[in-house]
Structures are given as C-alpha cells and as structure tokens.
Design a protein around this motif. Structure first.
Motif, mmCIF file in Angstrom:
data_model
loop_
_atom_site.group_PDB
_atom_site.id
_atom_site.type_symbol
_atom_site.label_atom_id
_atom_site.label_comp_id
_atom_site.label_asym_id
_atom_site.label_seq_id
_atom_site.Cartn_x
_atom_site.Cartn_y
_atom_site.Cartn_z
ATOM 1 N N UNK A 270 2.597 -6.336 0.046
ATOM 2 C CA UNK A 270 2.206 -5.375 -0.982
ATOM 3 C C UNK A 270 2.823 -5.691 -2.343
ATOM 4 N N UNK A 271 3.783 -6.609 -2.372
ATOM 5 C CA UNK A 271 4.545 -6.879 -3.593
ATOM 6 C C UNK A 271 5.132 -5.571 -4.132
ATOM 7 N N UNK B 7 -1.775 1.867 0.202
ATOM 8 C CA UNK B 7 -2.496 1.255 1.333
ATOM 9 C C UNK B 7 -3.856 1.907 1.565
ATOM 10 N N UNK B 8 -4.079 3.048 0.913
ATOM 11 C CA UNK B 8 -5.337 3.770 1.103
ATOM 12 C C UNK B 8 -6.423 3.327 0.130
ATOM 13 N N UNK B 9 -6.045 2.680 -0.962
ATOM 14 C CA UNK B 9 -7.049 2.310 -1.963
ATOM 15 C C UNK B 9 -6.600 1.062 -2.706
ATOM 16 N N UNK B 10 -7.511 0.492 -3.479
ATOM 17 C CA UNK B 10 -7.187 -0.671 -4.291
ATOM 18 C C UNK B 10 -7.039 -1.952 -3.484
ATOM 19 N N UNK B 11 -6.280 -2.889 -4.023
ATOM 20 C CA UNK B 11 -6.151 -4.219 -3.408
ATOM 21 C C UNK B 11 -5.540 -4.164 -2.017
ATOM 22 N N UNK B 12 -4.705 -3.149 -1.741
ATOM 23 C CA UNK B 12 -4.023 -3.085 -0.448
ATOM 24 C C UNK B 12 -4.890 -2.520 0.671
ATOM 25 N N UNK B 13 -6.145 -2.188 0.370
ATOM 26 C CA UNK B 13 -7.057 -1.739 1.432
ATOM 27 C C UNK B 13 -7.287 -2.845 2.465
ATOM 28 N N UNK B 14 -7.019 -4.089 2.099
ATOM 29 C CA UNK B 14 -7.238 -5.197 3.034
ATOM 30 C C UNK B 14 -6.052 -5.409 3.969
#
Length: 300
Positions: free
Chosen positions: A285-286, A216-223
């Motif tokens: 988040x899958x 959740x801190x980086x990558x696609x899940x930052x949104x």
C-alpha cells in the motif's frame, strides 16, 4: 462513488471508519449496527442514519445487500470480548463465524469485495513477530471463531482482504471501548491498574486502521487481495503501553503496577506474544505507519 456497506458502525473501529468515510467524497457509505438502545454520537455519524442489521439473519442480510447493492462490504462487527465469548459460545459462534459465512456467500453471489477484520489472537503467542505465513493456533474460543471465519472468507472469495490487527487505541462512539479510554477512566477514579510485563502486542490507533481499511475499499488499492497483518510497527509489553498512556494522562505511578501473567488468575487463556509483522501490507500500500508515540500523542 464507491458504495460501501459497513457493519459494526457503533464499535471502536467501525465508528472511526464511518467518521473517516464521511470526509471522503469518493465514498457512499451505508453504516449498520447490530442493535441496542445506544445512539452513535453525531461526531462519528454526521447526519447519516445507522440502520439496524442483525448479521445473524441471512434474510436480513440478503434484503439490505440486494437492495442497496454495495461494491464493498467492510465487516467489523463481532463479539470481541474473549470472556464473553467463552461463556456465550453459541452467540459468539453465530456472530463471529456463521454470520461471516452468510456475508461471504452474498459477496460471492453479488460480486462484492469483502474486507474482514480479524485479530492477532489467532496465534498462541509462543513465537511472536508473526508473519502471515505462520500457522494460527488459537488459545481461546473467541480466537477460534475468528480463525474459522478467516478460513471461510479465504476459501469462498477471490476479491477479499483479511486484516489481522492488534490492540486498538482512540476515541470510540461508546466512550469506553478502547484501552486508553478505559485506562483514563480507571485512573480518574483512582483505581489501581495492573499491566502484564510479559504480554506483547503491536498497538494501533483505530483512526489509522480506519484509514488503511478505507484505502483498501477504493482507488488503486482495490486490487490488493489476501491475508495481511495490519498493526502498529512498535512491539511493546502491556506494561510499557500502560506506562506510556498513564504518562500522557497524568496518572501517578502509585496507581499502576506490573505483573506476569502467571501471577494473575486469568478468566480465559491469553497468549503472551502475539506481535505482528505488518511489512507486507505497508509495502504493497506504500502506507506510512506512524510510530506508537505519534499515535499516543494524537489521542484525545
């Protein structure tokens, strides 16, 4: 690289987050801790220096955040023992609530994403299988402080994630912080353990929650933003969990027993069923949540 400031790096979850972050080449992590003489083992910190940070000091927070300029703050530090919170209410309020206000204000000022770790104990345990839309109703002071902190984060920020979690399993920097570590130590000492048969939770390995938090801190899940439940998918009683752990560590049945909450004198009120439904987070988040048995098998 994403710059991440971590609080509570000497704790169970914080230590696992630090360990996972060091293996992630896309993250630059600054680990901090409240203080004390304890030295975090190299297995968790690598060659990283863990900076002292008294989160109760707005000035101290300002100095570190303004100088290091993190893009994300992962806030795990807390006074999390309900009994200690009940008898040290001013300290609990300062660490668990007022410090969160300081951090949230600085996140708003500097445009920092905040990931805040909360607890299933914000619920009173009368319903079970709680969703994020269910209203909290804390039974003890620890839960009250975390509930107020959740409200502060949600009302102060747009780029935030609140993760309510449950019982954590796994290795901790201080060796006796997780349920399984304490159970194993008591079993080796020949102590008789009592597990509640009518208290239900969704245990999760600290390493699994660390993985979720860092995703959740980086990558696609930052949104991904908002309030989510982040606990294991298997709902079990304390007795069922205790029995599984005793079987793993070869602790004889003669050393543990079951009891109802009303058969034991409790130092603070305890909710009976704070089981969480975490489908919303796992779906967005899958994320493939392992089973409880898989997580127990992976324990040291």
């Amino acid at each position: 690289m994403t710059k991440v400031l971590l609080t509570g790096a000497s704790g169970l979850l914080g230590g696992n987050i630090l360990k996972h972050a060091l293996a992630n080449k896309t993250l630059d992590i600054l680990p901090t801790r409240l203080g004390g003489d304890f030295s975090v083992p190299e297995a968790f910190r690598g060659d990283k220096e863990i900076l002292p940070l008294d989160i109760r000091s707005q000035t101290w927070l300002w100095n570190i955040i303004s100088q290091w300029k993190p893009e994300v703050i992962i806030h795990t530090a807390a006074l999390s023992e309900p009994g200690a919170c009940e008898w040290q209410r001013e300290t609990a309020e300062a660490i668990n609530t007022r410090a969160v206000k300081f951090i949230a204000d600085l996140c708003e000022h500097f445009g920092i994403r905040l990931i805040f770790i909360s607890t299933d104990l914000v619920f009173d345990g009368t319903k079970g299988d709680y969703l994020e839309t269910d209203p909290p109703n804390p039974l003890n002071f620890y839960a009250e402080t975390k509930c107020r902190a959740e409200e502060i984060v949600a009302s102060s920020l747009h780029d935030y994630v609140i993760l309510r979690t449950s019982l954590l399993l796994g290795a901790s920097p201080q060796s006796l912080r997780s349920l399984d570590e304490r159970l194993k130590a008591d079993g080796e000492a020949g102590k008789t353990m009592t597990f509640f048969t009518d208290e239900y939770r969704n245990p999760i390995a600290a390493s699994v929650l660390a993985d979720i938090t860092l995703k959740l801190a980086s990558g696609n899940n930052r949104s991904v933003t908002g309030l989510f439940h982040a606990a294991g998918k298997d709902k079990v009683s304390r007795f069922e969990l205790g029995e599984k752990l005793c079987q793993k560590y070869g602790i004889s049945r003669q050393f543990y027993k079951g009891a109802r909450q009303d058969e034991v004198t409790l130092s603070v009120p305890r909710p009976k069923d704070t089981s969480l439904i975490s489908d919303a987070l796992l779906t967005v988040m899958n994320f493939p949540m392992p089973s409880l048995d898989e997580m127990i098998t992976a324990l040291p």
